[in-house]
Design an enzyme around this catalytic site. Structure first.
Site, mmCIF file in Angstrom:
data_model
loop_
_atom_site.group_PDB
_atom_site.id
_atom_site.type_symbol
_atom_site.label_atom_id
_atom_site.label_comp_id
_atom_site.label_asym_id
_atom_site.label_seq_id
_atom_site.Cartn_x
_atom_site.Cartn_y
_atom_site.Cartn_z
ATOM 1 N N LYS A 1 28.232 19.935 -8.307
ATOM 2 C CA LYS A 1 28.390 19.666 -6.698
ATOM 3 C C LYS A 1 29.427 20.907 -6.236
ATOM 4 O O LYS A 1 28.985 21.516 -5.446
ATOM 5 C CB LYS A 1 28.856 18.483 -6.437
ATOM 6 C CG LYS A 1 27.858 17.304 -6.604
ATOM 7 C CD LYS A 1 28.302 15.849 -6.332
ATOM 8 C CE LYS A 1 27.232 14.864 -6.704
ATOM 9 N NZ LYS A 1 27.800 13.415 -6.693
ATOM 10 N N GLN B 1 32.951 10.192 -5.756
ATOM 11 C CA GLN B 1 32.359 10.084 -6.999
ATOM 12 C C GLN B 1 32.373 8.817 -7.647
ATOM 13 O O GLN B 1 33.338 8.474 -8.071
ATOM 14 C CB GLN B 1 32.525 11.048 -7.906
ATOM 15 C CG GLN B 1 31.549 10.905 -9.241
ATOM 16 C CD GLN B 1 30.166 11.502 -8.879
ATOM 17 O OE1 GLN B 1 30.122 12.307 -8.090
ATOM 18 N NE2 GLN B 1 29.260 10.876 -9.205
ATOM 19 N N ASP C 1 27.197 11.072 1.659
ATOM 20 C CA ASP C 1 26.326 10.632 0.910
ATOM 21 C C ASP C 1 25.326 9.676 1.255
ATOM 22 O O ASP C 1 24.475 8.928 0.774
ATOM 23 C CB ASP C 1 27.360 9.651 -0.121
ATOM 24 C CG ASP C 1 27.414 10.367 -1.501
ATOM 25 O OD1 ASP C 1 26.618 11.133 -2.008
ATOM 26 O OD2 ASP C 1 28.222 9.966 -2.371
#
Ligand code: NDP
Length: 279
Positions: free
Chosen positions: A53, A97, A120
């Site tokens: 990422k 994460q 997200d």
């Protein structure tokens, strides 16, 4: 018949070029999109995902910061870090994460991220807005699936979409996005009876189960579009939830693993971060 392969790697590269020019334009206006990624502990798979990422951000000019916290971090410490990032004007998107160590509630963490920085798309406000069809950050993997179908000119309206899997991050939201596009949607999961009979009715079959080669040609109607979200490692090699070799003989379109949905997921994270910076 051999299915047309939906090349997620090539599409992701094309989209990232477009996003790169958007970043350039934003920078001309004095805005550099910023993404903060929080990694708690050192789970090897999570570490790999976080690095890719960050690399993707660098490639298109997004400023990214990685906050690495020890596995022993308390929920309170993590929430404090999120509060700090919520108030940091250089940061437009915040990503924690998953999975998190067991002493930390994932839901509490997701709900602490400001909805304006929820790139997200996991915050209940984002999920609710998606459900009622309002503009919001869409969760990256389902968003990537939608873009892949649209770019391949696959008609969704009026089609029967069958989703195998009902997780909060993939199955449920991808079905909702298909419903928003006017598909007729059926969800299957571990308690579904007569799975094959249902998957065989799909015009578009989306598979997110997490079991290697779970769906084979016997589950697929001739000419169906098959999207394989799964990422499994078998004997050191990556494979999807779909038995690629048999399904490619019956499907009209099929995503490979690797090189299908995976590269699109990170691309949509970049798109969401740029969107957050614009807003
Ligand atoms: P989860 O484990 O959270 O969900 C799996 C789903 O599959 C559950 O809803 C479960 O049903 C269902 N399921 C399990 N067994 C069966 C069965 N025998 N028949 C029918 N349904 C079944 O996984 P995720 O949704 O997080 O991920 C799915 C896959 O996608 C994984 O391989 C993951 O690695 C991959 N993935 C890929 C991404 C990408 O970028 N390409 C991003 C995220 C995930 P129930 O709810 O009843 O338990």
């Amino acid at each position: 018949m051999s299915a047309v392969l939906l090349d997620g790697k090539a599409l992701a590269a094309k989209k990232r070029d477009e996003l790169k020019s958007e970043v350039t334009k934003l920078k001309e206006r004095g805005i550099t999109p910023g993404l903060a990624v929080i990694l708690v502990g050192n789970d090897p798979a999570s570490t790999v995902y976080v690095r890719s990422k960050q690399k993707a951000c660098e490639q298109i000019g997004i400023y990214s910061v990685l906050k690495e916290l020890p596995a022993s971090t308390s929920e309170e410490e993590l929430l404090t870090e999120i509060d700090r990032l919520n108030n940091d004007p250089t940061i437009h998107g915040i990503l924690v994460q998953l999975p998190l160590p067991e002493q930390i509630s994932e839901q509490a963490v997701i709900e602490r991220i400001s909805p304006a920085k929820d790139v997200d798309g996991f915050h209940p406000i984002s999920v609710g807005r998606m459900m009622i069809g309002e503009d919001t950050f869409l969760p990256c993997t389902p968003f990537g699936v939608l873009v892949m179908l649209q770019e391949a000119n696959v008609e969704i309206a009026g089609k029967h979409v069958v989703v195998v899997g009902r997780s909060n991050i993939v199955g449920k939201p991808v079905g909702q996005l298909m419903l928003n596009e006017h598909a007729t949607v059926t969800y299957c999961h571990s308690r579904t009876k007569y799975l094959t009979e249902i998957t065989k009715q799909a015009d578009i079959l989306i598979v997110a189960v997490g079991r290697a080669r779970f769906i084979d040609a016997s589950h697929v109607k001739e000419g169906a579009v098959v999207i394989d979200v799964g990422i499994n490692r078998v004997d050191g090699k990556l494979c999807g939830d779909v038995d690629f070799e048999s399904v490619r003989e019956v499907a009209s379109h099929l995503t490979p693993v690797p090189g299908g949905v995976g590269p699109m997921t990170i691309t949509m994270l970049l798109a969401n971060t740029i969107q957050a910076a614009k807003e």
